[in-house]
Design a protein around this motif. Structure first.
Motif, PDB file in Angstrom:
ATOM      1  N   MET A  33      41.514  46.239  53.790  1.00 35.00           N
ATOM      2  CA  MET A  33      41.119  45.571  52.553  1.00 35.00           C
ATOM      3  C   MET A  33      39.610  45.407  52.508  1.00 35.00           C
ATOM      4  SD  MET A  33      42.030  41.714  51.208  1.00 35.00           S
ATOM      5  CE  MET A  33      40.961  40.940  52.407  1.00 35.00           C
ATOM      6  N   LYS A  34      39.041  45.594  51.317  1.00 33.97           N
ATOM      7  CA  LYS A  34      37.618  45.350  51.119  1.00 33.97           C
ATOM      8  C   LYS A  34      37.415  44.748  49.740  1.00 33.97           C
ATOM      9  CE  LYS A  34      36.925  50.208  49.810  1.00 33.97           C
ATOM     10  NZ  LYS A  34      36.238  51.469  50.157  1.00 33.97           N
ATOM     11  N   PRO A  35      36.257  44.117  49.518  1.00 33.09           N
ATOM     12  CA  PRO A  35      36.005  43.558  48.172  1.00 33.09           C
ATOM     13  C   PRO A  35      35.897  44.672  47.136  1.00 33.09           C
ATOM     14  CG  PRO A  35      34.497  42.650  49.820  1.00 33.09           C
ATOM     15  CD  PRO A  35      35.199  43.790  50.479  1.00 33.09           C
ATOM     16  N   ALA A  36      36.377  44.404  45.947  1.00 34.13           N
ATOM     17  CA  ALA A  36      36.274  45.375  44.872  1.00 34.13           C
ATOM     18  C   ALA A  36      34.834  45.469  44.394  1.00 34.13           C
ATOM     19  CB  ALA A  36      37.180  44.975  43.712  1.00 34.13           C
ATOM     20  N   SER A  37      34.432  46.675  44.021  1.00 34.48           N
ATOM     21  CA  SER A  37      33.128  46.886  43.399  1.00 34.48           C
ATOM     22  C   SER A  37      33.278  46.797  41.881  1.00 34.48           C
ATOM     23  CB  SER A  37      32.573  48.258  43.782  1.00 34.48           C
ATOM     24  OG  SER A  37      32.421  48.365  45.186  1.00 34.48           O
ATOM     25  N   LEU A  38      32.160  46.590  41.194  1.00 32.04           N
ATOM     26  CA  LEU A  38      32.173  46.501  39.730  1.00 32.04           C
ATOM     27  C   LEU A  38      31.230  47.548  39.142  1.00 32.04           C
ATOM     28  CD1 LEU A  38      32.115  42.631  39.115  1.00 32.04           C
ATOM     29  CD2 LEU A  38      34.073  44.177  38.993  1.00 32.04           C
ATOM     30  N   TRP A  39      31.725  48.323  38.207  1.00 29.34           N
ATOM     31  CA  TRP A  39      30.948  49.300  37.457  1.00 29.34           C
ATOM     32  C   TRP A  39      29.968  48.557  36.550  1.00 29.34           C
ATOM     33  CZ3 TRP A  39      30.546  54.206  38.461  1.00 29.34           C
ATOM     34  CH2 TRP A  39      30.089  55.100  37.495  1.00 29.34           C
ATOM     35  N   PRO A  40      28.793  49.112  36.279  1.00 30.77           N
ATOM     36  CA  PRO A  40      27.826  48.414  35.407  1.00 30.77           C
ATOM     37  C   PRO A  40      28.411  48.132  34.024  1.00 30.77           C
ATOM     38  CG  PRO A  40      26.763  50.231  36.565  1.00 30.77           C
ATOM     39  CD  PRO A  40      28.229  50.354  36.837  1.00 30.77           C
ATOM     40  N   ASP A  41      28.266  46.906  33.569  1.00 32.40           N
ATOM     41  CA  ASP A  41      28.843  46.510  32.289  1.00 32.40           C
ATOM     42  C   ASP A  41      28.242  47.298  31.132  1.00 32.40           C
ATOM     43  OD1 ASP A  41      30.492  44.309  30.780  1.00 32.40           O
ATOM     44  OD2 ASP A  41      28.553  44.385  29.770  1.00 32.40           O
ATOM     45  N   ARG A  44      41.437  47.227  47.556  1.00 31.91           N
ATOM     46  CA  ARG A  44      40.252  46.474  47.178  1.00 31.91           C
ATOM     47  C   ARG A  44      40.725  45.229  46.442  1.00 31.91           C
ATOM     48  NH1 ARG A  44      41.085  51.189  47.499  1.00 31.91           N
ATOM     49  NH2 ARG A  44      39.548  52.811  47.943  1.00 31.91           N
ATOM     50  N   LEU A  45      40.083  44.087  46.702  1.00 34.56           N
ATOM     51  CA  LEU A  45      40.536  42.819  46.126  1.00 34.56           C
ATOM     52  C   LEU A  45      39.462  42.240  45.212  1.00 34.56           C
ATOM     53  CD1 LEU A  45      42.544  40.413  45.990  1.00 34.56           C
ATOM     54  CD2 LEU A  45      41.336  39.456  47.966  1.00 34.56           C
ATOM     55  N   LEU A  46      39.890  41.816  44.018  1.00 30.67           N
ATOM     56  CA  LEU A  46      39.013  41.109  43.079  1.00 30.67           C
ATOM     57  C   LEU A  46      39.699  39.814  42.675  1.00 30.67           C
ATOM     58  CD1 LEU A  46      36.477  41.084  41.251  1.00 30.67           C
ATOM     59  CD2 LEU A  46      37.857  42.235  39.503  1.00 30.67           C
ATOM     60  N   MET A  47      39.165  38.681  43.138  1.00 25.98           N
ATOM     61  CA  MET A  47      39.672  37.370  42.746  1.00 25.98           C
ATOM     62  C   MET A  47      38.711  36.766  41.729  1.00 25.98           C
ATOM     63  SD  MET A  47      42.570  36.896  44.217  1.00 25.98           S
ATOM     64  CE  MET A  47      42.840  35.155  43.861  1.00 25.98           C
ATOM     65  N   LEU A  48      39.267  36.282  40.619  1.00 27.36           N
ATOM     66  CA  LEU A  48      38.464  35.856  39.480  1.00 27.36           C
ATOM     67  C   LEU A  48      38.588  34.350  39.256  1.00 27.36           C
ATOM     68  CD1 LEU A  48      39.458  38.802  37.119  1.00 27.36           C
ATOM     69  CD2 LEU A  48      37.262  38.502  38.284  1.00 27.36           C
ATOM     70  N   ASP A  49      37.465  33.654  39.322  1.00 24.47           N
ATOM     71  CA  ASP A  49      37.447  32.221  39.057  1.00 24.47           C
ATOM     72  C   ASP A  49      37.699  31.960  37.575  1.00 24.47           C
ATOM     73  OD1 ASP A  49      36.869  31.497  41.707  1.00 24.47           O
ATOM     74  OD2 ASP A  49      34.723  31.808  41.389  1.00 24.47           O
ATOM     75  N   GLY A  50      38.423  30.895  37.273  1.00 21.17           N
ATOM     76  CA  GLY A  50      38.627  30.484  35.892  1.00 21.17           C
ATOM     77  C   GLY A  50      39.467  31.438  35.069  1.00 21.17           C
ATOM     78  N   VAL A  51      40.291  32.257  35.727  1.00 20.00           N
ATOM     79  CA  VAL A  51      41.117  33.261  35.050  1.00 20.00           C
ATOM     80  C   VAL A  51      42.574  33.036  35.431  1.00 20.00           C
ATOM     81  CG1 VAL A  51      41.616  35.735  34.841  1.00 20.00           C
ATOM     82  CG2 VAL A  51      39.249  34.936  34.911  1.00 20.00           C
ATOM     83  N   GLY A  52      43.471  33.278  34.471  1.00 20.67           N
ATOM     84  CA  GLY A  52      44.886  33.048  34.690  1.00 20.67           C
ATOM     85  C   GLY A  52      45.666  34.281  35.076  1.00 20.67           C
ATOM     86  N   HIS A  53      46.856  34.416  34.515  1.00 20.93           N
ATOM     87  CA  HIS A  53      47.857  35.380  34.975  1.00 20.93           C
ATOM     88  C   HIS A  53      47.682  36.777  34.399  1.00 20.93           C
ATOM     89  CE1 HIS A  53      51.707  36.554  36.641  1.00 20.93           C
ATOM     90  NE2 HIS A  53      52.182  36.876  35.450  1.00 20.93           N
ATOM     91  N   VAL A  54      46.984  36.891  33.274  1.00 19.20           N
ATOM     92  CA  VAL A  54      46.858  38.199  32.605  1.00 19.20           C
ATOM     93  C   VAL A  54      45.382  38.533  32.430  1.00 19.20           C
ATOM     94  CG1 VAL A  54      49.119  38.346  31.476  1.00 19.20           C
ATOM     95  CG2 VAL A  54      47.296  37.002  30.419  1.00 19.20           C
ATOM     96  N   ALA A  55      44.732  38.867  33.521  1.00 20.07           N
ATOM     97  CA  ALA A  55      43.286  39.128  33.493  1.00 20.07           C
ATOM     98  C   ALA A  55      42.940  40.262  32.551  1.00 20.07           C
ATOM     99  CB  ALA A  55      42.790  39.437  34.908  1.00 20.07           C
TER     100      ALA A  55
END
Length: 324
Positions: free
Chosen positions: A1-9, A283-294
């Motif tokens: 497992m590793k942290p997920a990366s994010l593509w430029p917005d 890869r894992l992405l945990m999102l603060d302030g987000v619920g069940h249907v990201a």
């Protein structure tokens, strides 16, 4: 497992709220499966398939599929008994996984980039583990993989219903007591941490989805029987045998992105990190302030993680081809 990366917005399409993508009913094994198509906007787009959660529909993927259309030629299906699909004979994880496999085979689009939310996540894990040749990458958003402490889920309130003979009749009666607008609001409050993130158009579409449920006489039975099947799969996962969802997850070989919301009220928030630990290439992405249907609440963030996964796996494939 590793942290997920994010593509430029800034490399995503400009913000907009697309209408529901065109849909059609397809007769498959004697019943109609409803499919929504998100046409690709890029020349080299690869096939993708999106699978919704318990009580959801293909419409839950509209925003995310639109953001990914440059890279993915998307289809989202309504599982049997949900959305606009006709009811099925069985409402279990294996039965739903069989339908997903049959659709991939019928559409002749495999291998696909497979997405699953909640119940759809559990279904997608089974498909990826048992039919790896059909799956290029796997994206799991709040997957409903097994946990036993139902105090960590609002769905725990439904457990007594499973012990009542013909509990689906009670569910149908309860459904009839609430106006569609009230039911839609309750569903959104359960699934979404910050309702201000949901556009007025999506609110209207949610109400329309509820109206469709009211008109479908099979819906309450499909919901209760699916929930019963999901709970049974949770219990089996802690017993010996090949049907354990956690054992199946450990056998997934596709590159995988796992997304979880820290304010998830339906699936234990510890499940997403556990899934990422169990699945080998994850890869894992945990999102603060987000619920069940990201994918509904923060679709741009999820799209950025998916695009990073697609880019990484595409580059890895190119290196393997060059080495070969």
């Amino acid at each position: 497992m590793k942290p997920a990366s994010l593509w430029p917005d800034e490399q995503l399409p400009a913000h907009h709220v697309p209408p529901p993508w065109p849909g059609r009913g397809v007769r498959l094994d004697g019943t109609v499966t409803y499919v929504r198509d998100t046409p690709a906007t890029g020349p080299d787009a690869e096939p993708a398939l999106y699978v919704h959660g318990l009580g959801g529909s293909a419409q839950n993927w509209t925003d995310l599929a639109g953001l990914l259309a440059d890279r993915l030629d998307g289809q989202a299906i309504d599982l049997p008994g949900f959305g606009r699909s006709e009811p099925g004979r069985r409402y279990t994880i294996p039965a739903f996984a069989d339908r997903v496999v049959r659709w991939i085979e019928h559409s002749d689009r495999g291998p696909v980039h497979l997405f699953g939310n909640s119940l759809g996540g559990a279904v997608a894990v089974r498909v990826a583990a048992l039919r790896p040749e059909l799956v290029r990458t796997l994206t799991l958003i709040s997957p409903a993989l097994p946990f036993l402490d139902f105090r960590r889920s609002l769905q725990g309130r439904m457990l007594p219903l499973l012990a009542i003979p013909r509990g689906e009749r009670l569910a149908a009666w309860r459904l009839a007591q609430l106006a569609p607008e009230v039911m839609a609001r309750q569903v959104m409050e359960a699934c979404i941490a910050d309702l201000s993130r949901i556009s007025e158009q999506r609110h209207r579409e949610a109400v329309e989805e509820i109206r469709i449920r009211y008109e479908a006489t099979h819906y309450a039975a499909a919901y209760v029987r699916t929930f019963r099947g999901l709970v049974a799969s949770f219990l089996r996962s802690y017993l010996p045998g090949p049907d354990s969802l956690w054992r199946l997850a450990a056998g997934v070989r596709a590159p995988t992105l796992v997304v979880g919301g820290r304010q998830d009220r339906l699936v234990d928030v510890r499940v997403a990190p556990q899934a990422a630990r169990v699945i080998p290439d994850s890869r894992l992405l945990m999102l603060d302030g987000v619920g069940h249907v990201a994918q509904l609440e923060v679709p741009r963030t999820v799209a950025r993680a998916v695009l990073a996964l697609l880019t990484e796996t595409g580059e890895s494939a190119e290196r393997r081809d060059m080495a070969g």
